[in-house]
Write an enzyme that holds these catalytic residues in place. Structure first.
Site, PDB file in Angstrom:
ATOM      1  N   ASN A 115       0.853  -1.183   0.000  1.00  0.00           N
ATOM      2  CA  ASN A 115       0.000   0.000   0.000  1.00  0.00           C
ATOM      3  C   ASN A 115       0.889   1.232   0.000  1.00  0.00           C
ATOM      4  OD1 ASN A 115      -2.021   1.851   0.188  1.00  0.00           O
ATOM      5  ND2 ASN A 115      -2.745   1.240   2.206  1.00  0.00           N
ATOM      6  N   ARG A 152      14.974   6.032   0.441  1.00  0.00           N
ATOM      7  CA  ARG A 152      15.257   5.349  -0.826  1.00  0.00           C
ATOM      8  C   ARG A 152      14.481   4.038  -0.938  1.00  0.00           C
ATOM      9  NH1 ARG A 152      17.624   8.330  -4.902  1.00  0.00           N
ATOM     10  NH2 ARG A 152      18.416  10.157  -3.796  1.00  0.00           N
ATOM     11  N   HIS A 208      27.391   6.640  -7.292  1.00  0.00           N
ATOM     12  CA  HIS A 208      26.628   5.635  -6.543  1.00  0.00           C
ATOM     13  C   HIS A 208      26.181   4.486  -7.435  1.00  0.00           C
ATOM     14  CE1 HIS A 208      23.125   7.915  -8.122  1.00  0.00           C
ATOM     15  NE2 HIS A 208      22.516   6.765  -8.025  1.00  0.00           N
ATOM     16  N   ARG A 215      11.132  19.213 -12.886  1.00  0.00           N
ATOM     17  CA  ARG A 215      12.471  18.875 -12.403  1.00  0.00           C
ATOM     18  C   ARG A 215      13.224  20.130 -11.988  1.00  0.00           C
ATOM     19  NH1 ARG A 215      17.742  18.673 -14.095  1.00  0.00           N
ATOM     20  NH2 ARG A 215      18.955  16.848 -13.477  1.00  0.00           N
TER      21      ARG A 215
END
Length: 618
Positions: free
Chosen positions: A101, A146, A215, A354
């Site tokens: 959910n 994240r 990363h 953005r």
């Protein structure tokens, strides 16, 4: 134990095999007769004997490909497509899918293979890494991590690839493609460090200056570590993935091809097709998770919607419309994901969203200085924090990226670890972090922009020296040095530096969906931006007393005059005696007659520090 006995013990067996509800059973447990019965339910009974002769059980179904069927004698392309499509239905919505959910996408279903990846320490680590890093110290709602973003990207990746699969079966998209695209979306951020981009954008460049690291590099290494340390190779094979080909495909979606250069679309010039995971005919699959060509991808769609939701900023881009109109078209010798020509305005809205997020949140002046202070504390603590890695070897904060077992333990918790430490070596770092919590921040001095040539990256390290050397032409009581200033150069763009990303996008029209076109900016609107990139220069002072801040403001204005930068917004207030010295700063574009004489601005300068102090907390 035979198949019937196995099903009887699980309680899913019935005496009448024809009454067995295959749609509610796990296809991996089917024997040959279950497979034949499934074919009958799909109207493909003419292939029953072939599958029976080849002893096709449910466990072998994931490996049925177009090539395999051709080898078995299914010569007609239509028959092969019908078989593959009906088999693909078995795992697109598996019986043991998990429902999440999500506040952005509602109730979403994820394949059990994705759930196996989620339920690992390497993925669960993302629960403890803030999506927006230090921005959380400015926007109290920006507490998302994240972890949920990655799940959202996996969901949207599945939505897009399944939409293409259903709309264009001739593309040959199969269950392996769908799973690999979803896994890439799920794992694309595994390599993020503490406070997300603060780690790879600020901390690592300061502590490991000779290392070119992003990363995404650690995302690939962490993904490999996740698979091997949790023994998921067998699980991947059970769901029909082919190793190592599909693992290569997943990693290429995250990082790009192994060989890279400055060729067209960021691909190597000397290779016709640089990818190894999928052939050129399926090149469009590389445009879903991280689109190197146009920047239109599901990663952005999720973080636009998610970040706007938590920041309280309106999202002007509707990715549901893109999903509805997305179509793969031939562009020369390659296939690209295209959209309807009427959606071009919505795509401009996407890139404007953005830029708005960067201006209002990601590059917020207070968020940036808090990020700088956290970075300073981490640099000071780097060599004094030990993290256990593989074989008990100890790593520092900056070297943990060399060992995934150590890196798995490195999250935003490093802030509290330093803050609550008692080691004398961490005293200075503790004081900085305590100042962050108590809002004793470095002072905002001002913002400007280059009027002409942009500042190059190699110049960044000398900017503080330049500001300190710009002694105001009028006397100041406080003398400042380079160590008193922090100069932050921010690039704002539409994602492709000075280029218009829409120029890379191909469109199709309703009347001829197989014919692709490009749309120029002047065909869309006269109100679109003329430029697609700019530089902002943000200046701060580490000294926080009123006299030093007022002096720093004058140093800053003098520097802007010397460098021919744009006039700071409050230049007339903080340095009214300096701004008239630059004639072009005295021009006004205002249509209003309500402008105060210059001498009146001086009366407001004594109030500037208190008002700026108030604004710094906004």
């Amino acid at each position: 134990m035979n198949g019937d006995e196995s099903r009887r013990r699980r309680g899913s067996w019935t005496p009448d095999r024809e009454l067995l509800p295959l749609q509610n059973s796990n296809y991996q447990d089917w024997d040959e007769e279950d497979v034949c019965r499934f074919l009958r339910t799909q109207g493909l009974q003419k292939f029953e004997q072939l599958f029976r002769d080849e002893k096709m059980s449910g466990a072998t179904l994931p490996y049925v490909t177009d090539f395999a069927l051709k080898q078995l004698g299914v010569s007609t392309l239509g028959d092969r497509l019908r078989l593959i499509n009906c088999i693909d239905k078995l795992w697109q919505t598996p019986i043991d899918a998990k429902v999440f959910n999500d506040p952005i996408h509602g109730h979403i279903e994820l394949h059990p293979l994705l759930v196996c990846i989620i339920d690992t320490p390497q993925f669960q680590r993302l629960r403890f890494i803030k999506q927006l890093g230090a921005t959380y110290f400015v926007y109290p709602g920006a507490s998302h991590n994240r972890f949920e973003h990655s799940i959202g990207v996996a969901h949207l990746a599945g939505q897009l690839v399944k939409a293409l699969y259903g709309r264009q079966p001739e593309l040959g998209i199969n269950h392996r493609d769908i799973l690999c695209v979803q896994i890439a979306g799920l794992c694309h951020d595994l390599g993020h460090g503490p406070f997300s981009h603060l780690f790879d954008g600020k901390f690592i460049p300061l502590t490991r200056k000779d290392l070119k690291w992003k990363h995404e590099d650690s995302s690939l290494t962490m993904f490999e570590h996740l698979i091997s340390s949790n023994g998921l190779e067998g699980v991947l094979r059970n769901y029909g993935l082919m190793l190592p080909e599909d693992l290569v495909f997943i990693k290429e979606q995250i990082r790009g091809p192994a060989a890279r250069s400055d060729g067209e679309d960021g691909l190597p010039k000397d290779l016709e097709w640089p990818y190894k995971g999928r052939p050129k005919e399926k090149g469009f699959l590389y445009e879903i998770v991280a689109n190197k060509r146009t920047g239109i991808d599901v990663d952005k769609w999720d973080y636009f919607a998610r970040d706007c939701h938590h920041l309280g900023i309106r999202n002007n881009f509707d990715f549901e419309r893109f999903l509805r109109f997305a179509r793969v078209c031939d562009v020369g010798k390659t296939k690209h994901i295209c959209t309807r020509e009427k959606e071009v305005g919505d795509l401009y809205n996407m890139f404007h969203t953005r830029a708005t997020l960067h201006r209002r949140a990601y590059q917020h002046r207070v968020g940036n200085i808090i990020g700088c202070m956290i970075t300073e504390a981490m640099v000071l603590a780097d060599q004094h924090v030990q993290i256990s890695g593989t074989g008990g070897k100890m790593y520092t904060i900056s070297t943990a990226i060399d060992d995934m077992e150590a890196y798995t333990k490195l999250t935003d918790n490093i802030f509290e670890q330093i803050l609550n430490s008692s080691e004398p070596e961490l005293q200075e770092a503790r004081e900085i972090l305590n100042n962050v919590l108590c809002r004793r921040l470095y002072k905002w001095i001002g913002q400007t922009q280059p009027a002409g040539k942009k500042i190059q990256h190699e110049e960044f390290d000398v900017l503080a020296d330049q500001v300190a050397a710009s002694v105001p032409s009028t006397p100041v009581e406080i003398q400042l040095c380079p160590e008193d200033f922090i100069v932050n150069v921010v690039r704002m763009d539409y994602g492709m530096a000075e280029k218009n990303p829409i120029n890379k996008v191909w469109f199709y029209c309703k009347d001829n969906p197989n014919q692709t076109i490009k749309i120029r900016k002047d065909q869309v609107s006269q109100l679109l931006p003329e430029k697609f990139a700019e530089q902002l220069i943000q200046v701060y002072c580490k000294k926080t007393d009123e006299e030093s801040v007022q002096a720093a403001q004058k140093y800053f204005v003098q520097w802007c005059i010397n460098k021919n930068f744009t006039k700071p917004r409050d230049g007339d207030i903080v340095a009214p005696e300096l701004t008239p010295l630059k004639p072009d700063w005295n021009n006004t574009d205002s249509d209003s007659d309500d402008s105060r004489p210059l001498e009146q601005t001086a009366t407001h300068s004594k109030h500037s520090f208190s008002s700026r102090k108030e604004r710094a907390f906004l």
